[in-house]
Design an enzyme around this catalytic site. Structure first.
Site, PDB file in Angstrom:
ATOM      1  CG  ASN A  15      -2.020  -0.900   1.262  1.00 27.20           C
ATOM      2  OD1 ASN A  15      -2.459  -1.348   0.207  1.00 27.20           O
ATOM      3  ND2 ASN A  15      -2.509  -1.226   2.440  1.00 27.20           N
ATOM      4  N   GLY A  43       1.228  -1.145   3.918  1.00 25.90           N
ATOM      5  CA  GLY A  43       0.545  -2.403   3.602  1.00 25.90           C
ATOM      6  C   GLY A  43       1.081  -3.438   4.578  1.00 25.90           C
ATOM      7  N   GLY A  45       1.451  -6.547   4.317  1.00 31.43           N
ATOM      8  CA  GLY A  45       2.391  -7.471   3.694  1.00 31.43           C
ATOM      9  C   GLY A  45       3.758  -6.834   3.530  1.00 31.43           C
ATOM     10  CG  ASN A  47       4.014  -2.139   6.909  1.00 32.47           C
ATOM     11  OD1 ASN A  47       4.595  -1.414   6.098  1.00 32.47           O
ATOM     12  ND2 ASN A  47       2.826  -1.826   7.421  1.00 32.47           N
ATOM     13  CB  THR A 220      -0.243  -9.083  20.090  1.00 28.10           C
ATOM     14  OG1 THR A 220      -1.369  -8.957  19.200  1.00 28.10           O
ATOM     15  CG2 THR A 220       0.913  -9.679  19.331  1.00 28.10           C
ATOM     16  CG  LEU A 221      -2.104 -10.446  25.466  1.00 31.64           C
ATOM     17  CD1 LEU A 221      -1.532 -11.159  26.691  1.00 31.64           C
ATOM     18  CD2 LEU A 221      -3.585 -10.770  25.316  1.00 31.64           C
ATOM     19  CB  THR A 248       1.288   2.955  11.386  1.00 34.82           C
ATOM     20  OG1 THR A 248       0.427   4.020  11.754  1.00 34.82           O
ATOM     21  CG2 THR A 248       0.768   2.291  10.122  1.00 34.82           C
ATOM     22  N   GLY A 251       2.599  -4.052  14.869  1.00 36.87           N
ATOM     23  CA  GLY A 251       2.240  -5.470  14.813  1.00 36.87           C
ATOM     24  C   GLY A 251       2.949  -6.186  13.675  1.00 36.87           C
ATOM     25  CG  ASP A 252       2.153  -4.910   9.835  1.00 33.83           C
ATOM     26  OD1 ASP A 252       1.294  -5.772  10.089  1.00 33.83           O
ATOM     27  OD2 ASP A 252       1.875  -3.796   9.335  1.00 33.83           O
TER      28      ASP A 252
HETATM   29  O1  RIB Z   1      -0.514  -2.523   9.704  1.00 33.76           O
HETATM   30  C1  RIB Z   1      -0.349  -1.234   9.185  1.00 33.76           C
HETATM   31  C2  RIB Z   1      -0.732  -1.188   7.736  1.00 33.76           C
HETATM   32  O2  RIB Z   1      -2.122  -1.435   7.604  1.00 33.76           O
HETATM   33  C3  RIB Z   1      -0.524   0.144   7.062  1.00 33.76           C
HETATM   34  O3  RIB Z   1       0.770   0.271   6.523  1.00 33.76           O
HETATM   35  C4  RIB Z   1      -1.647   0.211   6.046  1.00 33.76           C
HETATM   36  O4  RIB Z   1      -1.231   0.238   4.719  1.00 33.76           O
HETATM   37  C5  RIB Z   1      -2.545  -0.982   6.349  1.00 33.76           C
HETATM   38  O5  RIB Z   1      -2.347  -2.013   5.468  1.00 33.76           O
END
Ligand code: RIB
Length: 305
Positions: A15, A43, A45, A47, A220-221, A248, A251-252
Site C-alpha cells: 500500500n 501495507g 504485507g 511492512n 498480542t495483548l 502503525t 504489529g507487522d
Molecule cells: O498494519 C499497518 C498497515 O495497515 C498500514 O501500513 C496500512 O497500509 C494498512 O495495510
C-alpha cells in the site's frame, strides 16, 4: 557448509500510506484539518516483508501493484527482500491507506485494496511453483483469493503463517485448519474462536488447542505484552513500553521479527523477546515500513525502564 534456512514467501499487500497528523480522529459529520501529511510505503504485507528482510531472513515478497507503486518495490529491495514475484498490473491503481495519526500516536486506517484485490489463481500457481515443502508462507487479510492460496500451499506442505488482519467475515471462510502459526490480537482471537471476548490467556490457550491442534498461536495483548501458545507450552512476554510516536506497523514488525527468528531456529521465547523489542522501536518512530528497525538496531537497543 553453512546452515540452510527455509525460504519465507510473504504473499501480501503493498500500500501507499497517506498519513495525516490530527489532534483527534475525525467524527461522523465533522471536518477537521490535519497539521501534516506524509506519504510512506506500507501495507501489512510490505511492512512484514520489510521486517523479515531487516531481521536478516531470506524473504520473497509476492503481490501486486498498479500505477504509481514502483517505489514500494524499491523499498522492499532496500530492506533485503526478493521482489521478483511482485506483479505490475497497469490496469489498476496501487492499494492505498488513509491513516489518521493522533497526538497519542494511535491510528485509524481506511483501506482501498486496488491491485491487492486483483491477485489471480494464475499468479498464485506461478508463485507457489517456486517454493517447496517446509518453506513458510506468510499471509494477512488484505489480498484476494486467500482460500485458494492456502489450499494450494497446504497441498505443497508449506508452513502457513496467518495474521488475520484486518479481521472480517472472510476469515471464517478460510481453511484455518491448515494454519501452522497464528498472529492474533485479543479481538481477532475471540472472533476466530467464536467468543464475544477472551476470558483469560489460559482459556484462550485451551480453546485454540482444541479447535486448531495443528497450530501454534502468538497472542498480542497491547501494553500487557504477548503470549506464545502451542500444544505443550504457554510463554508470556512483557511489553517494552516506550513513548508512542506512531503505532502503525508495530504489529507487522513484531510478526516479521518473530517469523525470522523462528525460521533461523531460535526458540519461541527468544523470538518473542526479539519481536517485542523490534516493535517497541517501530512505535517510537513515524510511518509504517520506514519505522521498522534492522536486526542490528534491535540487538543493540538498550531499553530504559
Ligand atoms: O498494519 C499497518 C498497515 O495497515 C498500514 O501500513 C496500512 O497500509 C494498512 O495495510
Amino acid at each position: 557448509m553453512g546452515v540452510i534456512y527455509m525460504k519465507i514467501l510473504n504473499f501480501g499487500s503493498l500500500n501507499i500510506d497517506y498519513v495525516y497528523s490530527v489532534d483527534h480522529f475525525v467524527q461522523k459529520g465533522e471536518t477537521i484539518s490535519s497539521s501534516q501529511m506524509n506519504i510512506f510505503s506500507g501495507g501489512k504485507g510490505l511492512n512484514q516483508s520489510t521486517a523479515l528482510g531487516r531481521a536478516g531472513a531470506q524473504v520473497f515478497h509476492a503481490g501486486r501493484i498498479g500505477k504509481g507503486g514502483e517505489f514500494l518495490v524499491e523499498q522492499l529491495k532496500e530492506a533485503g527482500a526478493n521482489t521478483d514475484l511482485v506483479v505490475l498490473d497497469s490496469q489498476c491503481s496501487t492499494g492505498h491507506a488513509i491513516i489518521q495519526n493522533d497526538a497519542e500516536g494511535d491510528n485509524c486506517i481506511l483501506l482501498y485494496g486496488g491491485a491487492n484485490q486483483r491477485i489471480t489463481k494464475e499468479q498464485i500457481d506461478a508463485t507457489l511453483d517456486q517454493f517447496d515443502a517446509g518453506d513458510y508462507l506468510v499471509l494477512q487479510n488484505e489480498t484476494s483469493n486467500l482460500p485458494y492460496l492456502m489450499e494450494k500451499a497446504a497441498e505443497k506442505q508449506m508452513k502457513i503463517v496467518l495474521n488475520p488482519s484486518p479481521m472480517d467475515e472472510k476469515i471464517k471462510a478460510l481453511p484455518l485448519d491448515k494454519v501452522t502459526l497464528f498472529f492474533v490480537n485479543e479481538i481477532e482471537a475471540a472472533q476466530i474462536l467464536g467468543q464475544k471476548e477472551l476470558e483469560s490467556t489460559q482459556e484462550a490457550a485451551a480453546a485454540f488447542r482444541s479447535m486448531f491442534p495443528q497450530a501454534a498461536v502468538v497472542l498480542t495483548l497491547g501494553s500487557q505484552g504477548s503470549v506464545y501458545i502451542d500444544k505443550d507450552q504457554v510463554i508470556p512476554q512483557k511489553c517494552y513500553k516506550v513513548k508512542a510516536v506512531d503505532t502503525t506497523a508495530a504489529g507487522d514488525t513484531f510478526t516479521g521479527f518473530f517469523v525470522s527468528a523462528i525460521s533461523k531456529g531460535k526458540s519461541p521465547k527468544e523470538a518473542l523477546d526479539l519481536a517485542s523489542r523490534a516493535s517497541a522501536i517501530a512505535v517510537s518512530r513515524p510511518g509504517a515500513a520506514p519505522s521498522v528497525p534492522t536486526l542490528d538496531e534491535v540487538e543493540n537497543w538498550e531499553f530504559a525502564e
